[in-house]
Design a protein around this motif. Structure first.
Motif, PDB file in Angstrom:
ATOM      1  N   GLY A 181       0.916  -1.072  -0.017  1.00  0.00           N
ATOM      2  CA  GLY A 181      -0.036   0.144   0.119  1.00  0.00           C
ATOM      3  C   GLY A 181       0.861   1.202  -0.087  1.00  0.00           C
ATOM      4  O   GLY A 181       1.716   1.349  -0.898  1.00  0.00           O
ATOM      5  N   ASP A 182       0.735   2.282   1.079  1.00  0.00           N
ATOM      6  CA  ASP A 182       1.394   3.361   0.910  1.00  0.00           C
ATOM      7  C   ASP A 182       2.744   3.224   2.115  1.00  0.00           C
ATOM      8  O   ASP A 182       3.109   4.137   2.544  1.00  0.00           O
ATOM      9  N   ARG A 183       2.812   2.082   2.342  1.00  0.00           N
ATOM     10  CA  ARG A 183       4.231   1.682   3.551  1.00  0.00           C
ATOM     11  C   ARG A 183       4.966   0.703   2.822  1.00  0.00           C
ATOM     12  O   ARG A 183       5.090   0.059   1.839  1.00  0.00           O
ATOM     13  N   ILE A 184       6.075   0.573   3.517  1.00  0.00           N
ATOM     14  CA  ILE A 184       6.954  -0.430   3.315  1.00  0.00           C
ATOM     15  C   ILE A 184       7.003  -1.433   4.224  1.00  0.00           C
ATOM     16  O   ILE A 184       6.983  -1.156   5.576  1.00  0.00           O
ATOM     17  N   GLU A 185       6.793  -2.534   3.728  1.00  0.00           N
ATOM     18  CA  GLU A 185       6.893  -3.912   4.670  1.00  0.00           C
ATOM     19  C   GLU A 185       8.579  -4.614   4.766  1.00  0.00           C
ATOM     20  O   GLU A 185       8.868  -4.740   3.770  1.00  0.00           O
ATOM     21  N   VAL A 186       8.662  -4.673   6.105  1.00  0.00           N
ATOM     22  CA  VAL A 186      10.129  -5.354   6.119  1.00  0.00           C
ATOM     23  C   VAL A 186       9.685  -6.798   6.586  1.00  0.00           C
ATOM     24  O   VAL A 186       8.815  -7.036   7.595  1.00  0.00           O
ATOM     25  N   LEU A 187      10.230  -7.765   5.896  1.00  0.00           N
ATOM     26  CA  LEU A 187      10.229  -9.232   6.424  1.00  0.00           C
ATOM     27  C   LEU A 187      11.439  -9.557   6.781  1.00  0.00           C
ATOM     28  O   LEU A 187      12.515  -9.298   6.341  1.00  0.00           O
ATOM     29  N   ARG A 221       8.771 -14.168   7.185  1.00  0.00           N
ATOM     30  CA  ARG A 221       7.849 -13.867   8.313  1.00  0.00           C
ATOM     31  C   ARG A 221       7.726 -12.540   8.345  1.00  0.00           C
ATOM     32  O   ARG A 221       8.935 -11.582   8.135  1.00  0.00           O
ATOM     33  N   PRO A 222       6.582 -11.741   8.807  1.00  0.00           N
ATOM     34  CA  PRO A 222       6.430 -10.290   8.872  1.00  0.00           C
ATOM     35  C   PRO A 222       7.388  -9.978  10.057  1.00  0.00           C
ATOM     36  O   PRO A 222       7.533 -10.661  11.169  1.00  0.00           O
ATOM     37  N   ALA A 278       7.726   5.788   4.408  1.00  0.00           N
ATOM     38  CA  ALA A 278       9.264   6.156   4.053  1.00  0.00           C
ATOM     39  C   ALA A 278       9.057   7.777   3.484  1.00  0.00           C
ATOM     40  O   ALA A 278       9.449   8.203   2.355  1.00  0.00           O
ATOM     41  N   SER A 279       9.009   8.537   4.554  1.00  0.00           N
ATOM     42  CA  SER A 279       8.677  10.124   4.173  1.00  0.00           C
ATOM     43  C   SER A 279       8.992  10.569   5.668  1.00  0.00           C
ATOM     44  O   SER A 279       8.394  10.196   6.842  1.00  0.00           O
ATOM     45  N   GLY A 280       9.732  11.769   5.878  1.00  0.00           N
ATOM     46  CA  GLY A 280       9.755  12.554   7.045  1.00  0.00           C
ATOM     47  C   GLY A 280      10.216  11.554   7.975  1.00  0.00           C
ATOM     48  O   GLY A 280      11.299  10.984   7.979  1.00  0.00           O
ATOM     49  N   GLN A 281       9.727  12.043   9.332  1.00  0.00           N
ATOM     50  CA  GLN A 281      10.138  11.527  10.510  1.00  0.00           C
ATOM     51  C   GLN A 281       8.545  10.646  10.988  1.00  0.00           C
ATOM     52  O   GLN A 281       7.537  11.043  10.833  1.00  0.00           O
ATOM     53  N   GLY A 282       8.930   9.199  11.435  1.00  0.00           N
ATOM     54  CA  GLY A 282       7.382   8.656  11.817  1.00  0.00           C
ATOM     55  C   GLY A 282       7.900   7.446  12.498  1.00  0.00           C
ATOM     56  O   GLY A 282       9.044   6.757  12.303  1.00  0.00           O
ATOM     57  N   GLU A 283       6.952   6.968  13.448  1.00  0.00           N
ATOM     58  CA  GLU A 283       7.095   5.708  13.914  1.00  0.00           C
ATOM     59  C   GLU A 283       6.775   4.460  12.983  1.00  0.00           C
ATOM     60  O   GLU A 283       5.890   4.638  12.071  1.00  0.00           O
ATOM     61  N   GLY A 284       7.522   3.505  12.927  1.00  0.00           N
ATOM     62  CA  GLY A 284       6.985   1.970  12.344  1.00  0.00           C
ATOM     63  C   GLY A 284       6.094   1.236  13.353  1.00  0.00           C
ATOM     64  O   GLY A 284       5.825   1.851  14.447  1.00  0.00           O
ATOM     65  N   THR A 285       5.909   0.212  12.912  1.00  0.00           N
ATOM     66  CA  THR A 285       4.892  -0.883  13.547  1.00  0.00           C
ATOM     67  C   THR A 285       5.823  -1.316  14.784  1.00  0.00           C
ATOM     68  O   THR A 285       7.047  -1.672  14.354  1.00  0.00           O
ATOM     69  N   ARG A 330      10.459  -1.415  19.259  1.00  0.00           N
ATOM     70  CA  ARG A 330       9.780  -0.200  18.656  1.00  0.00           C
ATOM     71  C   ARG A 330      10.926   0.743  18.043  1.00  0.00           C
ATOM     72  O   ARG A 330      12.040   0.784  18.220  1.00  0.00           O
ATOM     73  N   VAL A 331      10.424   1.122  16.663  1.00  0.00           N
ATOM     74  CA  VAL A 331      11.150   1.770  15.663  1.00  0.00           C
ATOM     75  C   VAL A 331      10.657   3.093  15.241  1.00  0.00           C
ATOM     76  O   VAL A 331       9.551   3.307  15.217  1.00  0.00           O
ATOM     77  N   SER A 332      11.754   4.059  15.011  1.00  0.00           N
ATOM     78  CA  SER A 332      11.376   5.228  14.394  1.00  0.00           C
ATOM     79  C   SER A 332      12.385   5.633  13.161  1.00  0.00           C
ATOM     80  O   SER A 332      13.473   5.252  13.499  1.00  0.00           O
ATOM     81  N   TYR A 333      11.762   5.817  12.102  1.00  0.00           N
ATOM     82  CA  TYR A 333      12.751   6.238  11.196  1.00  0.00           C
ATOM     83  C   TYR A 333      12.552   7.999  10.752  1.00  0.00           C
ATOM     84  O   TYR A 333      11.692   8.439  11.224  1.00  0.00           O
TER      85      TYR A 333
END
Length: 141
Positions: free
Chosen positions: A71-77, A82-83, A89-96, A106-109
């Motif tokens: 969708g509008d996100r990047i999924e890291v497996l 496995r998920p 991938a824009s600005g600053q933000g929390e990942g799941t 907890r991740v923040s990019y």
């Protein structure tokens, strides 16, 4: 930059990482290279580097993941499919978040200085308590 621009990550990146292990009181660093290799419509992530923890001798460290658009996100497996987590991938933000046993990751990019970017992981639980900051800079290839 938006998540559908996944292929902008393709290439080789210098990687520097700092680890503050609050559980043991130790500090660690990793210096190495992260490479994003296209495979169809996804990227294979591979990192290698020298890991130093406290006064211990350095050791070779490696990680592998799969990055793909979701969708509008990047999924890291994980490399076995496995998920692991999602992020935008824009600005600053929390990942799941990612729960591993009783330890919470907890991740923040931060993409505000693209093509330099960073990911900060805060890990807490009964077995782990650390903050890990990874910084990436695109290498000229």
């Amino acid at each position: 930059m938006t998540a559908p621009d996944l292929m902008k990550f393709a290439g080789r990146w210098s990687l520097s990482r700092q680890i503050d292990d609050r559980h043991s009181g130790g500090m660690g660093t990793l210096t190495g290279v992260a490479e994003f290799t296209p495979e169809g419509d996804r990227l294979l992530y591979s990192e290698t580097g020298q890991l130093r923890i406290g006064d211990a001798p350095p050791m070779e460290a490696t990680r592998r993941y799969i990055w793909q658009t979701a969708g509008d996100r990047i999924e890291v497996l994980f490399d076995d499919g496995r998920p692991f987590h999602f992020f935008t991938a824009s600005g600053q933000g929390e990942g799941t978040d990612h729960l591993c046993g009783a330890d919470l990751y907890r991740v923040s990019y931060d993409f505000t200085n693209w093509p330099e970017w960073s990911a900060q992981w805060t890990v807490q639980g009964p077995r782990k308590d650390y903050v890990m900051m990874s910084r990436y800079r695109l290498l000229n290839t």
